[in-house]
Design a protein around this motif. Sequence first.
Motif, mmCIF file in Angstrom:
data_model
loop_
_atom_site.group_PDB
_atom_site.id
_atom_site.type_symbol
_atom_site.label_atom_id
_atom_site.label_comp_id
_atom_site.label_asym_id
_atom_site.label_seq_id
_atom_site.Cartn_x
_atom_site.Cartn_y
_atom_site.Cartn_z
ATOM 1 N N SER A 71 -157.731 -51.746 86.884
ATOM 2 C CA SER A 71 -156.529 -51.528 86.091
ATOM 3 C C SER A 71 -155.334 -52.275 86.680
ATOM 4 O O SER A 71 -154.563 -52.901 85.951
ATOM 5 N N VAL A 72 -155.196 -52.218 87.985
ATOM 6 C CA VAL A 72 -154.096 -52.944 88.644
ATOM 7 C C VAL A 72 -154.297 -54.445 88.488
ATOM 8 O O VAL A 72 -153.348 -55.191 88.237
ATOM 9 N N ARG A 73 -155.541 -54.904 88.608
ATOM 10 C CA ARG A 73 -155.825 -56.331 88.434
ATOM 11 C C ARG A 73 -155.449 -56.778 87.026
ATOM 12 O O ARG A 73 -154.871 -57.842 86.824
ATOM 13 N N TRP A 74 -155.782 -55.955 86.032
ATOM 14 C CA TRP A 74 -155.409 -56.266 84.650
ATOM 15 C C TRP A 74 -153.887 -56.352 84.523
ATOM 16 O O TRP A 74 -153.350 -57.246 83.874
ATOM 17 N N GLU A 75 -153.191 -55.395 85.164
ATOM 18 C CA GLU A 75 -151.731 -55.377 85.127
ATOM 19 C C GLU A 75 -151.145 -56.645 85.751
ATOM 20 O O GLU A 75 -150.212 -57.251 85.218
ATOM 21 N N VAL A 76 -151.700 -57.058 86.882
ATOM 22 C CA VAL A 76 -151.245 -58.291 87.539
ATOM 23 C C VAL A 76 -151.488 -59.491 86.638
ATOM 24 O O VAL A 76 -150.596 -60.337 86.456
ATOM 25 N N ASP A 77 -152.675 -59.578 86.073
ATOM 26 C CA ASP A 77 -152.989 -60.710 85.197
ATOM 27 C C ASP A 77 -152.043 -60.778 84.004
ATOM 28 O O ASP A 77 -151.584 -61.866 83.628
ATOM 29 N N ARG A 78 -151.728 -59.628 83.387
ATOM 30 C CA ARG A 78 -150.797 -59.609 82.255
ATOM 31 C C ARG A 78 -149.391 -60.030 82.700
ATOM 32 O O ARG A 78 -148.696 -60.745 81.989
ATOM 33 N N LEU A 79 -148.973 -59.557 83.873
ATOM 34 C CA LEU A 79 -147.643 -59.903 84.380
ATOM 35 C C LEU A 79 -147.535 -61.406 84.622
ATOM 36 O O LEU A 79 -146.559 -62.040 84.234
ATOM 37 N N LEU A 80 -148.542 -61.973 85.265
ATOM 38 C CA LEU A 80 -148.510 -63.409 85.549
ATOM 39 C C LEU A 80 -148.582 -64.237 84.270
ATOM 40 O O LEU A 80 -147.980 -65.306 84.195
ATOM 41 N N ALA A 81 -149.274 -63.733 83.265
ATOM 42 C CA ALA A 81 -149.395 -64.466 82.002
ATOM 43 C C ALA A 81 -148.166 -64.318 81.116
ATOM 44 O O ALA A 81 -147.985 -65.097 80.181
ATOM 45 N N SER A 82 -147.314 -63.347 81.403
ATOM 46 C CA SER A 82 -146.183 -63.077 80.513
ATOM 47 C C SER A 82 -144.877 -63.720 80.964
ATOM 48 O O SER A 82 -143.808 -63.312 80.531
#
Length: 119
Positions: A71-82
């Motif tokens: 879940s945290v990895r998904w959050e990081v990936d979304r943050l970096l992509a946004s």
Amino acid sequence: MPYPSPDQQPEVTGRLVNVGTALRTADDVLAIRLGAVTRREIDARNAELHVLVGLFADAVLDHARDAATRSVRWEVDRLLASAPGEGALVFSAYQHMHDLARMLRRLASSAPAQGGVTV
């Protein structure tokens, strides 16, 4: 254009970034106020934080397999992509800078045994 663009990549290769340095960097960024910083400085900080968040995420999150870590990895990936583009409002870039700093603090705080990551 999302951050970091090739001309905004920080020159930090070959340097060990320890947890204390990452936490200080995050705290320094979170202390910045919108009226006291230029867009160019925000963009430079966003580029630096983008690299650091990615490195700490790879070092801390890629070895665990539980649901919370995914879940945290998904959050990081979304943050970096946004990351906001060049045409975005200054406030959007400023807010993204703060979001990156909070994530860096979160990742660095969960990695005391790691010692640091090589950038």
